[in-house]
Design a protein around this motif. Structure first.
Motif, short mmCIF file in Angstrom:
data_model
loop_
_atom_site.label_atom_id
_atom_site.label_comp_id
_atom_site.label_asym_id
_atom_site.label_seq_id
_atom_site.Cartn_x
_atom_site.Cartn_y
_atom_site.Cartn_z
N GLY A 1 0.80 -1.23 0.00
CA GLY A 1 0.00 0.00 0.00
C GLY A 1 0.83 1.27 0.00
N TRP A 2 2.00 1.24 0.62
CA TRP A 2 2.86 2.42 0.66
C TRP A 2 3.33 2.83 -0.74
CZ3 TRP A 2 7.82 1.84 -1.15
CH2 TRP A 2 8.30 0.53 -1.26
N LEU A 3 3.23 1.91 -1.71
CA LEU A 3 3.65 2.24 -3.07
C LEU A 3 2.75 3.30 -3.70
CD1 LEU A 3 4.45 -1.38 -4.29
CD2 LEU A 3 6.10 0.44 -3.75
N GLU A 4 1.56 3.49 -3.13
CA GLU A 4 0.68 4.57 -3.60
C GLU A 4 1.34 5.93 -3.35
OE1 GLU A 4 -3.09 6.10 -5.09
OE2 GLU A 4 -2.03 4.22 -5.30
N ILE A 5 2.09 6.02 -2.25
CA ILE A 5 2.73 7.28 -1.87
C ILE A 5 4.10 7.43 -2.55
CG2 ILE A 5 3.63 8.60 0.08
CD1 ILE A 5 1.47 7.02 1.76
N TRP A 6 4.93 6.41 -2.38
CA TRP A 6 6.22 6.41 -3.07
C TRP A 6 6.39 5.07 -3.74
CZ3 TRP A 6 10.56 3.66 -3.80
CH2 TRP A 6 11.57 4.30 -4.50
N PRO A 7 6.57 5.01 -4.97
CA PRO A 7 6.92 6.05 -5.93
C PRO A 7 5.72 6.75 -6.58
CG PRO A 7 7.12 3.93 -6.98
CD PRO A 7 6.70 3.67 -5.56
N GLY A 8 4.57 6.66 -5.99
CA GLY A 8 3.40 7.36 -6.53
C GLY A 8 2.72 6.59 -7.65
N ALA B 1 2.56 -3.58 -7.37
CA ALA B 1 3.93 -3.95 -7.72
C ALA B 1 4.24 -3.62 -9.18
CB ALA B 1 4.16 -5.43 -7.44
N LEU B 2 3.33 -3.96 -10.08
CA LEU B 2 3.53 -3.65 -11.50
C LEU B 2 3.67 -2.16 -11.71
CD1 LEU B 2 3.52 -4.34 -14.55
CD2 LEU B 2 1.03 -4.07 -14.44
N GLU B 3 2.77 -1.40 -11.13
CA GLU B 3 2.81 0.05 -11.33
C GLU B 3 4.05 0.68 -10.70
OE1 GLU B 3 1.02 1.86 -13.33
OE2 GLU B 3 -0.31 0.22 -13.86
N ALA B 4 4.54 0.14 -9.60
CA ALA B 4 5.76 0.66 -8.99
C ALA B 4 6.96 0.41 -9.90
CB ALA B 4 6.00 0.02 -7.63
N VAL B 5 7.04 -0.78 -10.47
CA VAL B 5 8.14 -1.08 -11.41
C VAL B 5 8.04 -0.17 -12.63
CG1 VAL B 5 9.05 -2.83 -12.98
CG2 VAL B 5 8.47 -3.44 -10.63
#
Length: 124
Positions: free
Chosen positions: A18-25, A93-97
């Motif tokens: 869930g923290w990936l919503e904030i970083w890397p956005g 995970a996909l969107e963070a990558v």
């Protein structure tokens, strides 16, 4: 506490990504329609599959490891949540990558046409 095991695992999955919503956005929750289009096909497929397997007695769920809220067809609420939470974590995970590497996923607009593609493109 054993009856909360399944929910605890699901919460851990959400906390882990869930923290990936904030970083890397990743903006996954801001594009709820896109998330729904990614989740709903597998949600209905696997929910149907589970309901079929339960009705044929191919498998069952240990009531000691669930909260006891069972939906029609014998499906525990945790299993339904699983079909929403785990794919959401995969999308994170996909969107963070994609966000970090700039790799395309195939839904981007053609060069020079930002209005035709993903709203994600304008943010980059």
């Amino acid at each position: 506490m054993r009856h909360l095991t399944y929910l605890a695992v699901l919460a851990g999955c959400l906390l882990g990504t869930g923290w990936l919503e904030i970083w890397p956005g990743t903006r996954v929750y801001r594009r709820i329609g896109r998330l729904a289009r990614a989740l709903l096909p597998t949600f209905f497929l696997f929910t149907g599959w589970d309901l079929y397997a339960i009705s044929r007695h191919y498998w069952r769920y240990d009531p000691a490891q669930t909260v006891g809220l069972v939906l029609p067809g014998g499906l525990p609420v945790e299993e339904v949540l699983f079909f929403l939470v785990v794919p959401t974590c995969a999308v994170f995970a996909l969107e963070a990558v994609r966000r970090v590497t700039g790799w395309p996923a195939g839904d981007e607009s053609p060069a020079g046409s930002p209005s035709a593609g993903s709203p994600d493109q304008a943010a980059r």
